[in-house]
Scaffold this motif. Structure first.
Motif, PDB file in Angstrom:
ATOM      1  N   PHE A  10      32.214  47.176  48.020  1.00  0.00           N
ATOM      2  CA  PHE A  10      31.883  46.731  46.666  1.00  0.00           C
ATOM      3  C   PHE A  10      33.087  46.042  46.026  1.00  0.00           C
ATOM      4  O   PHE A  10      32.952  44.971  45.410  1.00  0.00           O
ATOM      5  N   SER A  11      34.254  46.645  46.182  1.00  0.00           N
ATOM      6  CA  SER A  11      35.462  46.089  45.573  1.00  0.00           C
ATOM      7  C   SER A  11      35.752  44.679  46.099  1.00  0.00           C
ATOM      8  O   SER A  11      36.019  43.753  45.327  1.00  0.00           O
ATOM      9  N   PHE A  14      32.891  42.192  45.057  1.00  0.00           N
ATOM     10  CA  PHE A  14      32.976  41.843  43.628  1.00  0.00           C
ATOM     11  C   PHE A  14      34.036  40.773  43.406  1.00  0.00           C
ATOM     12  O   PHE A  14      33.809  39.795  42.686  1.00  0.00           O
ATOM     13  N   ALA A  15      35.200  40.966  44.040  1.00  0.00           N
ATOM     14  CA  ALA A  15      36.295  40.004  43.848  1.00  0.00           C
ATOM     15  C   ALA A  15      35.900  38.614  44.353  1.00  0.00           C
ATOM     16  O   ALA A  15      36.144  37.606  43.680  1.00  0.00           O
ATOM     17  N   TYR A  18      33.211  37.127  42.142  1.00  0.00           N
ATOM     18  CA  TYR A  18      33.728  36.744  40.826  1.00  0.00           C
ATOM     19  C   TYR A  18      34.422  35.387  40.862  1.00  0.00           C
ATOM     20  O   TYR A  18      34.196  34.540  39.986  1.00  0.00           O
ATOM     21  N   GLU A  22      33.157  32.188  38.867  1.00  0.00           N
ATOM     22  CA  GLU A  22      34.024  31.559  37.848  1.00  0.00           C
ATOM     23  C   GLU A  22      34.274  30.090  38.166  1.00  0.00           C
ATOM     24  O   GLU A  22      34.228  29.239  37.283  1.00  0.00           O
ATOM     25  N   MET A  51      29.922  30.985  25.955  1.00  0.00           N
ATOM     26  CA  MET A  51      30.777  31.983  26.621  1.00  0.00           C
ATOM     27  C   MET A  51      30.110  32.407  27.915  1.00  0.00           C
ATOM     28  O   MET A  51      28.991  32.918  27.901  1.00  0.00           O
ATOM     29  N   TRP A  53      31.930  34.223  30.472  1.00  0.00           N
ATOM     30  CA  TRP A  53      32.641  35.334  31.130  1.00  0.00           C
ATOM     31  C   TRP A  53      31.719  36.539  31.343  1.00  0.00           C
ATOM     32  O   TRP A  53      31.718  37.137  32.408  1.00  0.00           O
ATOM     33  N   TYR A  54      30.913  36.863  30.319  1.00  0.00           N
ATOM     34  CA  TYR A  54      29.977  37.984  30.471  1.00  0.00           C
ATOM     35  C   TYR A  54      29.010  37.694  31.626  1.00  0.00           C
ATOM     36  O   TYR A  54      28.658  38.588  32.398  1.00  0.00           O
ATOM     37  N   TRP A  56      29.562  35.748  34.232  1.00  0.00           N
ATOM     38  CA  TRP A  56      30.249  35.848  35.535  1.00  0.00           C
ATOM     39  C   TRP A  56      30.334  37.306  35.968  1.00  0.00           C
ATOM     40  O   TRP A  56      30.173  37.614  37.154  1.00  0.00           O
ATOM     41  N   LEU A  57      30.612  38.192  35.000  1.00  0.00           N
ATOM     42  CA  LEU A  57      30.649  39.627  35.325  1.00  0.00           C
ATOM     43  C   LEU A  57      29.284  40.091  35.829  1.00  0.00           C
ATOM     44  O   LEU A  57      29.186  40.837  36.808  1.00  0.00           O
TER      45      LEU A  57
ATOM     46  N   LEU B 100      38.620  41.654  37.726  1.00  0.00           N
ATOM     47  CA  LEU B 100      38.822  42.087  39.112  1.00  0.00           C
ATOM     48  C   LEU B 100      39.150  43.582  39.166  1.00  0.00           C
ATOM     49  O   LEU B 100      38.695  44.289  40.077  1.00  0.00           O
ATOM     50  N   GLY B 103      35.947  45.551  38.910  1.00  0.00           N
ATOM     51  CA  GLY B 103      35.224  45.624  40.188  1.00  0.00           C
ATOM     52  C   GLY B 103      35.874  46.590  41.162  1.00  0.00           C
ATOM     53  O   GLY B 103      35.202  47.135  42.049  1.00  0.00           O
TER      54      GLY B 103
END
Lengths: 106, 152
Positions: A10-11, A14-15, A18, A22, A51, A53-54, A56-57, B100, B103
């Motif tokens: 997941f980590s 996610f990176a 993201y 972005e 906006m 950013w929300y 993209w999250l 980051l 996450g």
């Protein structure tokens, strides 16, 4: 312990999701602060800046959850290297410094 | 209301800074005996800070997300008008670093949960260091942006 298998995936996912979201502006939703309205997916600005950013999250959360769920059958019986859980976010952080370098060299 | 939330955001960030700094230093530079200020700062049981760090990170992050629109409308417009590109770019980096870190939070929680797994010692050091860096960078950048008209 099952969290040993899904949390590094997941980590890392996610990176990666993201930075892709972005850079390509793949926002799950857009917020228009001037008129206090939300819109689905990436929308052009309305009456002021948009906006993203929300969004993209949100995109990253959905993508990382999807990748993690898809990976579960493959990692159920094998170890996932924990290094990906921190190394991928670290690489993406450094990548962002490079991608945003124009702000610091004007 | 925005000022109240901004101050609350800052106070939560200070508590988070303290917790993540203790944990990171205890992971990278542990001290066996708490004699004097510096060894006492390092001699904490880092794992005991984990849940507090996760909760404080989430609260601070949510508060930051709530007060982001006023910055986008007024603060960033001012930075662009005044051509303060370094400050503007620092805030851009702040939002990416903290996203980051968000996450990475489940993985961070996993490697720091007790009983500690000796095989994850390096992952503990690195996750704490990354969140430490992101939070400190975010705090200093947010502070400069908040005070930009008085400073420059």
């Amino acid at each position: 312990m099952f969290s040993a298998r899904w949390t590094p995936i997941f980590s890392a996912a996610f990176a990666i999701a993201y930075v892709i979201a972005e850079q390509n502006n793949f926002a799950l939703f857009t917020y228009h602060p001037r008129i206090d309205e939300w819109g689905f997916l990436t929308q052009p600005p309305r009456n002021g800046p948009g906006m993203y950013w929300y969004g993209w999250l949100g995109t990253s959360l959905v993508a990382a959850s999807g990748v993690t769920l898809a990976a579960v059958p493959f990692v159920r019986t094998r170890d996932v290297p924990s290094v990906i859980g921190w190394a991928v976010p670290l690489i993406v952080m450094v990548l962002f410094v490079y991608l945003l370098r124009a702000f610091f060299f004007r | 209301m925005n000022v109240f939330l901004l101050i609350l955001h800052g106070l939560c960030a200070v508590a988070l800074l303290g917790a993540i700094s203790h944990q990171t230093v205890s992971a990278w530079w542990p001290a066996r005996k708490a004699i004097g200020f510096a060894p006492s700062f390092r001699a904490v049981q880092g794992a005991k800070f984990t849940n507090a760090i996760v909760i404080l990170f989430l609260i601070t992050f949510i508060l930051g997300a709530i007060i982001y629109p006023p910055y986008r409308l007024h603060g960033r417009t001012y930075l662009e008008t005044m051509r303060m590109w370094t400050v503007n770019g620092s805030f851009e980096l702040k939002e990416q670093f903290l996203a980051l870190s968000l996450g990475m939070l489940p993985f961070y929680w996993h490697v720091w949960r007790q009983p500690l797994d000796e095989a994850l010692a390096w992952a503990r050091k690195m996750t704490a260091a990354l969140i430490f860096f992101a939070v400190w960078f975010g705090f200093i950048t947010g502070h400069v942006v908040n005070n930009v008209r008085g400073i420059f």
